[in-house]
Design a protein around this motif. Structure first.
Motif, short mmCIF file in Angstrom:
data_model
loop_
_atom_site.label_atom_id
_atom_site.label_comp_id
_atom_site.label_asym_id
_atom_site.label_seq_id
_atom_site.Cartn_x
_atom_site.Cartn_y
_atom_site.Cartn_z
N UNK A 31 0.84 -1.21 0.00
CA UNK A 31 0.00 0.00 0.00
C UNK A 31 0.87 1.25 0.00
N UNK A 32 1.89 1.26 0.86
CA UNK A 32 2.77 2.43 0.95
C UNK A 32 3.51 2.66 -0.36
N UNK A 33 4.02 1.60 -0.97
CA UNK A 33 4.73 1.75 -2.24
C UNK A 33 3.78 2.21 -3.34
N UNK A 34 2.54 1.71 -3.32
CA UNK A 34 1.55 2.15 -4.30
C UNK A 34 1.25 3.64 -4.17
N UNK A 40 4.59 9.89 -7.07
CA UNK A 40 5.68 10.16 -8.01
C UNK A 40 5.15 10.40 -9.42
N UNK A 41 4.16 9.59 -9.83
CA UNK A 41 3.60 9.75 -11.17
C UNK A 41 2.90 11.09 -11.33
N UNK A 42 2.26 11.57 -10.25
CA UNK A 42 1.59 12.86 -10.30
C UNK A 42 2.58 14.01 -10.13
N UNK A 43 3.66 13.77 -9.39
CA UNK A 43 4.62 14.83 -9.10
C UNK A 43 5.47 15.18 -10.32
N UNK A 44 5.87 14.17 -11.08
CA UNK A 44 6.71 14.43 -12.26
C UNK A 44 5.91 15.21 -13.29
N UNK A 422 5.51 7.89 -17.60
CA UNK A 422 4.68 6.73 -17.91
C UNK A 422 4.08 6.25 -16.59
N UNK A 423 2.90 6.77 -16.31
CA UNK A 423 2.32 6.60 -14.98
C UNK A 423 2.09 5.14 -14.61
N UNK A 424 1.58 4.37 -15.55
CA UNK A 424 1.31 2.96 -15.24
C UNK A 424 2.61 2.23 -14.91
N UNK A 425 3.66 2.53 -15.67
CA UNK A 425 4.93 1.87 -15.42
C UNK A 425 5.51 2.29 -14.07
N UNK A 429 6.21 -0.30 -11.16
CA UNK A 429 7.55 -0.47 -10.59
C UNK A 429 7.51 -0.23 -9.09
N UNK A 430 6.75 0.79 -8.66
CA UNK A 430 6.65 1.08 -7.23
C UNK A 430 6.03 -0.10 -6.47
#
Length: 686
Positions: A31-34, A40-44, A422-425, A429-430
């Motif tokens: 959960x934490x990594x998700x 991260x996907x939103x921040x970039x 690449x948000x899904x990736x 990965x997270x």
């Protein structure tokens, strides 16, 4: 190999079971990594890519221009290998000009974190930010300034100390103000902002801007023989990426044309500088010829003289053309080149013919010789002047018609979608890393935190034999005072203890003393359960068995079995009570018990006395087997003293609770006072 493969499969299966068992560790990690992956996907910031195509031509000046230029045409032959052009494009000259024109040294970075996550940041493009940092202390140099938006059209500018410098600024205007003994200059050429947004403003060095540009700029050769280069540039704004890439392409095209014309322009300048001097020489020759004719009058030039004159003029013209070709070739080849050598041989031959022609002219009358000489000078001056004029005109045509070796095929266009992130990736990965981190935590806990659980690992690491791996029982006896070995003999834990009984019976049958000590590393390992049920199994098998509770501090075997144990081992050792007075019958046939008795003030001294050894030896003569329940090694030294009389010591370990080092230390303590005893391990609560 088969055994190794089976062992690996078992390890993987055990790991999977551990992961399921430790879901309370795995689930938070995932959960934490998700959450971190989504953040991260939103921040970039979204990154857009623009690309352009440029063709590099291997071009030579030929056709009409080559024909017009004659020998000079070889000077402007041009070849542009793609590898060379790529390095030229990456040079500071090309990129630096683009950075200056697009103002890429200046940055305006939005500061609102929430707006960045929601991708609702404003945009501000700086045109200039010149601050007199030289007048500031070193620790303040380079600190960002700030722009605070008042509405969609105006903003204020604050310095690094939050002091307001400019107010009510607008895009497209340049602002100057006295600052720190000098002048600060500031301007914005584009912005798209909302009220309350805040930006950090700063300028980086030109070389740093070039390096940053190279990180987002790429050139690829689209096929080694095509001569087509693909430019690509990434930026958070697609329109800016397009504008920057087009500026690079146009700048490269312009400089390529200039580079193609530079040789022609240099030669043209040299020829134009020589033209006045050649014309003066021609005028001077004509003046001398006319003056001589006036002095001597008309001179009859016969056919022979005319032939000598024409022959000399022709040789001088050939010599002039040959020398020009030789000079052109020298620029292209080394002096030892065969072409240069050929020109030199031809030049020497013409000079020899001119010398012979001069000899023939000396035979003529004096006046005819002088006329011949002056006529020759006039003709040579005219030829040289005419040739120079022709070359100048041809070079002007070349310079005007030269288009360079570069052609822009496709100007830059930005992709309609962001290529990064690449948000899904990123989220995938997270999550994968979260799973790996959870597996690592479980593995570390399994190896170090929870302790040993693998009998094979324990045996290899310590050299101790694991005689039983006792699983937890799921059965609760209806009668608490009846041992589980009697009430439920088919329970899995009792089946495991039967293996322990068999191992001990084998050792005793080999001549070992029938005295078994049961100890543990720490409280709660279950040595009371092991002692009670092991003794019961021996009794059920027909052996006359005595269970001795040597835990003089906290022994409770009597209470557990339901016996009133007022008289016990402590009274036998302390007050020399008769042994028979402490022996109690149990509900299990062939099983008797000596309780711990009253708690003495000095249990360690009693267990280390000779009286204790004598009592145990006496009991060993009366019974087929004596099982001694001792305290835990972690609480007191009583266990070491209590096990002195035993020939077999079973150290009870709770699965996943003890490290290898702790087990080794416990075994060493037990052997310290009884070197002849055989120490084995019972892995409990598996």
């Amino acid at each position: 190999m088969a055994a190794k493969s089976k062992k690996e499969e078992t390890d993987i299966f055990d790991l999977l079971k551990d992961l399921v068992k430790n879901w309370h560790i795995m689930l938070p990690c995932i959960i934490l990594s998700g959450i971190m992956g989504v953040f991260a996907a939103m921040w970039i910031r979204p990154v857009y890519q623009a690309d352009a195509l440029v063709q590099i031509e291997n071009k030579t000046n030929s056709g009409m221009i080559g024909a017009m230029m004659g020998g000079l045409g070889s000077l402007f032959a041009n070849s542009s290998p793609a590898e060379t052009e790529i390095e030229l494009i990456k040079s500071r000259q090309i990129i630096g000009d683009a950075i200056d024109k697009m103002h890429l040294q200046y940055y305006a970075i939005p500061t609102n974190i929430l707006q960045r996550i929601l991708h609702k940041e404003g945009r501000m493009e700086l045109h200039k930010l010149e601050i007199p940092w030289k007048n500031f202390p070193k620790k303040e140099i380079g600190k960002p300034w700030f722009a605070v938006v008042k509405d969609s059209l105006t903003f204020d500018v604050l310095d690094h100390n939050k002091k307001k410098i400019f107010t009510d600024c607008h895009a497209g205007e340049t602002y100057k103000a006295p600052y720190a003994g000098d002048t600060v200059t500031f301007s914005v050429y584009k912005m798209d902002v909302k009220k309350g947004q805040r930006f950090e403003l700063f300028k980086i060095d030109r070389l740093d801007a070039i390096e940053a540009f190279k990180g987002a700029f790429d050139i690829q050769d689209r096929g080694k023989k095509t001569g087509v280069l693909e430019f690509s540039y990434t930026d958070i704004y697609p329109d800016r990426a397009t504008a920057i890439l087009n500026e690079i392409a146009n700048n490269y095209l312009r400089q390529n044309v200039e580079r193609s014309n530079i040789e022609a322009q240099k030669t043209l300048n040299v020829l134009e500088e020589q033209l006045p001097e050649i014309k003066a020489q021609m005028d001077s020759a004509m003046h001398r010829f006319n003056t001589y004719q006036k002095q001597v009058g008309s001179v009859d030039i016969n056919a022979e003289t005319r032939l000598v004159l024409e022959r000399r003029n022709k040789l001088q013209q050939e010599l002039f053309n040959l020398q020009q070709k030789k000079q052109d070739a020298i620029r292209l080849f080394q002096p030892e080149h065969p072409t240069i050598k050929t020109y030199e041989e031809q030049e020497n031959a013409i000079k020899r013919e001119l010398a012979n022609n001069g000899t023939e002219s000396k035979r003529l009358p004096t006046k005819q010789q002088e006329v011949l000489k002056l006529s020759n000078e006039v003709e040579m001056a005219k030829v040289t002047y005419t040739s120079l004029l022709n070359n100048i005109q041809q070079l002007k045509l070349v310079s005007a018609g030269e288009a360079g070796t570069v052609r822009i095929i496709d100007y830059a266009e930005a992709l309609p979608y962001a290529i990064k992130p690449k948000k899904k990736m990123i989220i995938g990965v997270a999550l994968f890393l979260g799973i790996l981190f959870g597996i690592a935590l479980v593995s570390v806990r399994r190896k170090f935190g929870e302790g040993v659980r693998d009998p094979d690992l324990l045996e290899r690491a310590t050299g101790l034999s694991v005689y039983a791996k006792v699983p937890k029982t799921s059965i609760k006896t209806t009668v608490d005072t009846v041992p589980l070995a009697v009430s439920n003999p088919n329970d899995v834990s009792i089946k495991a203890l039967q293996a322990l009984r068999s191992s001990l019976e084998f050792l005793i049958s080999e001549g070992a003393s029938p005295i078994v000590g049961i100890s543990s590393l720490a409280p709660g390992a279950g040595q009371v359960f092991i002692s009670e049920n092991l003794a019961s199994l021996f009794a059920i098998s027909g052996k006359k068995t005595l269970l001795v509770d040597a835990d003089l501090r906290k022994g409770h075997l009597a209470k557990k079995i339901g016996i009133d144990g007022n008289t016990g081992l402590s009274q036998i050792l302390l007050h020399n009570e008769p042994i028979d007075s402490a022996i109690c019958k149990t509900t299990v046939e062939n099983l008797e018990l000596i309780p711990c008795g009253e708690t003495p003030s000095n249990p360690a001294e009693l267990l280390s006395s000779k009286r204790y050894l004598m009592v145990i030896e006496e009991l060993a003569k009366r019974y087929d087997l004596v099982v001694i329940n001792t305290p835990s090694l972690a609480l007191a030294a009583d266990a070491i003293s209590a096990c002195r009389a035993a020939s077999q010591i079973a150290m009870v370990l709770e699965s996943k609770k003890h490290s290898i080092e702790a087990i080794k230390n416990g075994a060493a303590q037990l052997r310290m006072s009884n070197a002849d005893a055989h120490v084995s391990v019972v892995l409990n609560k598996c």
